[in-house]
Design a protein around this motif. Structure first.
Motif, PDB file in Angstrom:
ATOM      1  N   THR A 121      47.033  48.878  34.908  1.00  0.00           N
ATOM      2  CA  THR A 121      46.629  49.460  34.928  1.00  0.00           C
ATOM      3  C   THR A 121      47.243  50.768  35.416  1.00  0.00           C
ATOM      4  OG1 THR A 121      44.749  47.332  35.586  1.00  0.00           O
ATOM      5  CG2 THR A 121      45.053  50.298  36.585  1.00  0.00           C
ATOM      6  N   VAL A 122      47.799  50.546  36.509  1.00  0.00           N
ATOM      7  CA  VAL A 122      48.553  52.480  37.404  1.00  0.00           C
ATOM      8  C   VAL A 122      49.826  52.531  36.304  1.00  0.00           C
ATOM      9  CG1 VAL A 122      50.154  52.912  39.107  1.00  0.00           C
ATOM     10  CG2 VAL A 122      48.477  50.835  39.855  1.00  0.00           C
TER      11      VAL A 122
ATOM     12  N   MET B 112      47.527  44.800  37.264  1.00  0.00           N
ATOM     13  CA  MET B 112      47.256  45.792  38.535  1.00  0.00           C
ATOM     14  C   MET B 112      48.314  46.725  38.554  1.00  0.00           C
ATOM     15  SD  MET B 112      44.504  45.277  40.378  1.00  0.00           S
ATOM     16  CE  MET B 112      43.877  44.065  39.158  1.00  0.00           C
ATOM     17  N   LEU B 113      49.413  46.616  38.260  1.00  0.00           N
ATOM     18  CA  LEU B 113      50.580  47.354  37.636  1.00  0.00           C
ATOM     19  C   LEU B 113      50.333  47.776  36.328  1.00  0.00           C
ATOM     20  CD1 LEU B 113      53.393  47.224  38.807  1.00  0.00           C
ATOM     21  CD2 LEU B 113      54.011  45.755  36.711  1.00  0.00           C
TER      22      LEU B 113
ATOM     23  N   ALA C 294      48.855  52.882  32.211  1.00  0.00           N
ATOM     24  CA  ALA C 294      48.567  53.349  31.695  1.00  0.00           C
ATOM     25  C   ALA C 294      47.524  54.388  32.454  1.00  0.00           C
ATOM     26  CB  ALA C 294      47.492  52.169  31.908  1.00  0.00           C
TER      27      ALA C 294
ATOM     28  N   VAL D 208      50.249  57.366  32.313  1.00  0.00           N
ATOM     29  CA  VAL D 208      50.389  57.788  30.909  1.00  0.00           C
ATOM     30  C   VAL D 208      49.527  58.501  30.416  1.00  0.00           C
ATOM     31  CG1 VAL D 208      50.822  56.790  28.183  1.00  0.00           C
ATOM     32  CG2 VAL D 208      52.091  55.386  30.014  1.00  0.00           C
TER      33      VAL D 208
ATOM     34  N   ALA E  41      49.017  40.511  39.834  1.00  0.00           N
ATOM     35  CA  ALA E  41      49.597  41.812  40.204  1.00  0.00           C
ATOM     36  C   ALA E  41      49.798  43.392  38.836  1.00  0.00           C
ATOM     37  CB  ALA E  41      50.597  41.196  40.903  1.00  0.00           C
TER      38      ALA E  41
END
Lengths: 99, 123, 525
Positions: free
Chosen positions: B79-80, B76-77, B82, B85, B73
């Motif tokens: 990823t989001v 994935m967190l 980034a 940003v 998780a």
């Protein structure tokens, strides 16, 4: 060499086909044999052997393909596949002999 | 609550990662202070803060979901966060600048020439 | 050494991904949507939107089953949970075929009224499509998907090798003119979600492994089918003494207390008899390990805990590392453990994967546009790009539209929803072939984006419960679906807007250099 592809390879077209075949077929058999060796080497239950083969095979196959593509000369690539395959086969038979 | 914390921490970390890239650094300080290349020491400070924030955010995720699910998780967190940003940097540079100025080390990393001139004026 | 390696890797990256790029895009898109499989199914049965989860569900279910199926061999009760709002009952009468599904009913979870849901495949169609395509022999389609996955994996690895620099410079995006071009979008979506891409591709490979690894005959086949633990022997129907129904609600409390988690499913073997077995199953997971069915607990007629049997039997605590890895990969691929929030995270990662595949295919065409325009190969790729990226999105959107627009009691509506999907896709292909140099990209993106973005509006007017009602009831499933449509629609519309901006730049050539014009022409043509 025509410019029909973008990242041009240092080889002519026919050799590209040959290389693709070498990588796909040679890589497949190499990965297959090595995963069989791994299965023989381990002492797992029957059902788990299959999982082990899947894991090892699909880790090795892409690596083998990329490795065989990254070798510069064709002759060397062909030789590498053949030798690697032969070694792997031999080790499989050696293990068979032991058990 | 912990999720938000984890998310914010990773966002904070990525802010510093992004700023430790030379080109971005120049972009941000352009028009605010006179742009000056990032010094080696500043680079390491930013990297350290970023890695610390990331570790803390990972720790939060593990606390919420446990080690197995938590690590996935968390990936994935980040990823989001980034992506967020990147989106800020590409489309809303002003907001990014604002965030950097008021929530991070924006002022501390000001180029020395200008810093001294400001000090001069205040004196 | 570095030069040739980079060249070969670029070549490998390009060709391994473009040859099956369209298939990959379809797999990625439908697979990403499958994270919301239950949500889609729920959305596509608007009759069930009136159902609101309540505390009485268990007693309603017990009462109803005791009424309609007192002699049943087994009962299945699917309680409302995080991923379903209705109360689904099914049962098997004595002597029924074990393989076949018995009669079933969908009930309103708080009133117990029966709901007649419309006939639809729901999210299952997209889910099946993402690894079995449609209407192809199962072996062929699975092998095809597996090969595409392998190509994707190779493309990923070679991509990593050829762009090692991206990783040393974690955040080095080219931000020319403050807006991201296709190649930037490709790099950003690929690098940022890389852990997800590697995980999903490798676990996908393992899930369909048996299609490529068919040798090793000395080892039993297995590992792939999930239902093999199920016994198939037909049990003789014997008259047994029926006892009054036990208090299932109290048993539910016991089970939830014992498990420490919310129970979402109950299987009752030989209900209302002396040797009854009530299996309570919870879908909540606290670790990535564990079998397909999460945690279960069995209670006997008197409500005492006993050993579960059959396919619900607890797995050994000391599983080997190999099967543990396999199980973890499967769980990860399907995101079984995910709550709503984590599900959304996975969805966003999936969307970025879809974008990566899509932008990759577009890049192939844009890079060659100048040199090869007019050549057969290029035109084919260009057409297929339009149809398989923008067209497929439109087809998916129209699948959802058809579900609501076709009359609810229409005969064969289920197959017409799917036919509609393919017809729209075919139209998109024809349109792309004919108008490929006249803004086909832009048109299809506008249309598909519009269809997606308007789905929540359609939802508002064709469901018995409006959107406001859904918010009040806390119908997270439906709101997730509508949010998902807005996200996809937004992406499609903004890429259409991006293309329009580019084509306007071409109209005013003095604002851009000659090199970018050719690129733009390629994109907009």
């Amino acid at each position: 060499m025509s410019n029909w592809m973008h990242g041009r390879l240092p080889w002519p077209r026919l050799l590209v086909v040959a290389r693709v075949v070498i990588a796909l077929v040679g890589g497949y058999s190499l990965a297959a044999i090595l995963s069989m060796v791994a299965a023989k080497y381990s002492n797992l239950e029957v059902r788990e052997l299959r999982s082990l083969i899947y894991l090892v095979f699909f880790l090795l196959y892409p690596i083998a393909i990329i490795w065989l593509f990254s070798i510069n000369s064709h002759r060397k690539a062909l030789l590498t596949t053949l030798i690697a395959n032969a070694c792997a086969w031999m080790s499989l038979y050696a293990l068979d002999g032991l058990s | 609550m912990m999720i938000a914390l984890s998310f914010l921490l990773s966002f904070y970390g990525f802010l510093h990662f992004a700023m430790s890239v030379k080109k971005h650094h120049m972009d941000i300080y352009k028009g605010w202070y006179q742009a000056k290349p990032l010094s080696q020491r500043e680079y390491w400070v930013m990297q350290a803060i970023a890695w610390l924030a990331m570790t803390a955010s990972f720790y939060c995720a593990v606390v919420i979901w446990g080690i197995g699910i938590g690590s996935m998780a968390w990936l994935m967190l980040i990823t989001v966060s980034a992506l967020l940003v990147v989106a800020l940097f590409s489309y809303r540079l002003q907001w990014f600048k604002w965030l950097w100025r008021y929530t991070c080390l924006g002022h501390k990393f000001a180029p020395p020439e200008l810093k001294s001139s400001i000090d001069h004026r205040s004196r | 050494m570095k030069g040739p390696l980079r060249k070969t890797m670029t070549w490998l990256h390009t060709w391994s991904s473009i040859l099956l790029g369209w298939l990959l895009f379809a797999i990625f898109l439908t697979g990403t949507l499958s994270y919301f499989r239950m949500e889609i199914s729920h959305w596509m049965t608007p009759e069930a939107h009136v159902s609101v989860p309540s505390e009485q569900s268990m007693s309603i279910a017990a009462k109803r089953l005791a009424e309609v199926a007192p002699d049943a061999e087994s009962w299945n009760i699917s309680l409302p949970s995080e991923r379903s709002n209705t109360l689904d009952l099914s049962w098997r009468n004595p002597g029924d075929n074990q393989r076949r599904r018995g009669p079933m009913e969908v009930l309103d979870a708080s009133t117990g009224e029966q709901i007649n849901v419309r006939e639809t495949r729901g999210g299952d169609f997209l889910y099946r499509f993402h690894f079995e395509l449609y209407h192809l022999p199962r072996g062929v389609s699975r092998t095809l998907v597996e090969i595409a996955t392998l190509a994707m994996f190779i493309a990923l690895i070679s991509g990593i090798i050829m762009h090692r620099k991206i990783f040393s410079d974690f955040f080095m995006f080219r931000t020319k003119n403050r807006s991201l071009g296709w190649s930037d979008a490709h790099a950003v979506t690929a690098v940022l979600a890389l852990p997800f891409h590697l995980m999903i591709t490798f676990s996908g490979l393992i899930l369909l492994a048996s299609t490529l690894v068919f040798w090793g005959g000395d080892i039993n086949r297995g590992g792939n089918g999930g239902n093999q633990g199920r016994t198939t022997d037909v049990v003789e129907a014997m008259p047994v003494e029926r006892l009054p129904l036990p208090d299932l609600t109290r048993m539910l409390d016991t089970a939830e207390h014992e498990l420490g988690a919310k129970v979402s499913f109950l299987l009752a073997n030989n209900p209302m008899t002396r040797d009854a077995e009530y299996l309570f199953y919870s879908s909540e997971r606290t670790s990535l390990l564990g079998n397909r069915f999460g945690q279960t607990i069995a209670l006997d007629y008197d409500g005492n805990v006993r050993e579960a049997t059959g396919m619900f039997a607890p797995t050994d605590a000391n599983v080997s590392a190999v099967s543990a890895i396999n199980g973890v990969l499967r769980t990860l691929h399907e995101a079984r453990f995910a709550d709503t929030f984590v599900r959304w995270l996975f969805f966003i990662a999936g969307v970025s994967g879809t974008l990566m595949v899509g932008t990759g295919s577009i890049l192939w065409a844009t890079k060659r546009a100048k040199r090869q325009a007019g050549q057969f190969g290029f035109e084919l790729v260009h057409t297929l790009n339009i149809a398989s990226i923008a067209g497929l999105c439109g087809a998916v959107a129209s699948y959802f539209w058809l579900n609501r627009v076709l009359p609810a009691d229409m005969l064969t509506r289920q197959s017409w929803e799917i036919n509609g999907f393919f017809i729209v896709w075919l139209i998109a292909l024809l349109h792309a072939a004919i108008f490929r140099h006249r803004n086909a990209w832009q048109w299809q993106l506008w249309v598909s984006g519009g269809l997606f973005a308007l789905l929540p509006v359609l939802d508002q007017f064709t469901s018995p419960v409006g959107l406001w009602g859904a918010i009040v009831d806390g119908d997270v499933l439906r709101l997730s679906f509508d949010g998902m449509c807005l996200v996809i629609g937004g992406i499609l519309l903004s890429s259409a807007a991006y293309l329009r901006k580019k084509s306007q730049l071409v109209m005013a050539p003095n604002t851009s250099s000659s090199k970018t014009i050719t690129e733009q022409k390629a994109i907009t043509s």
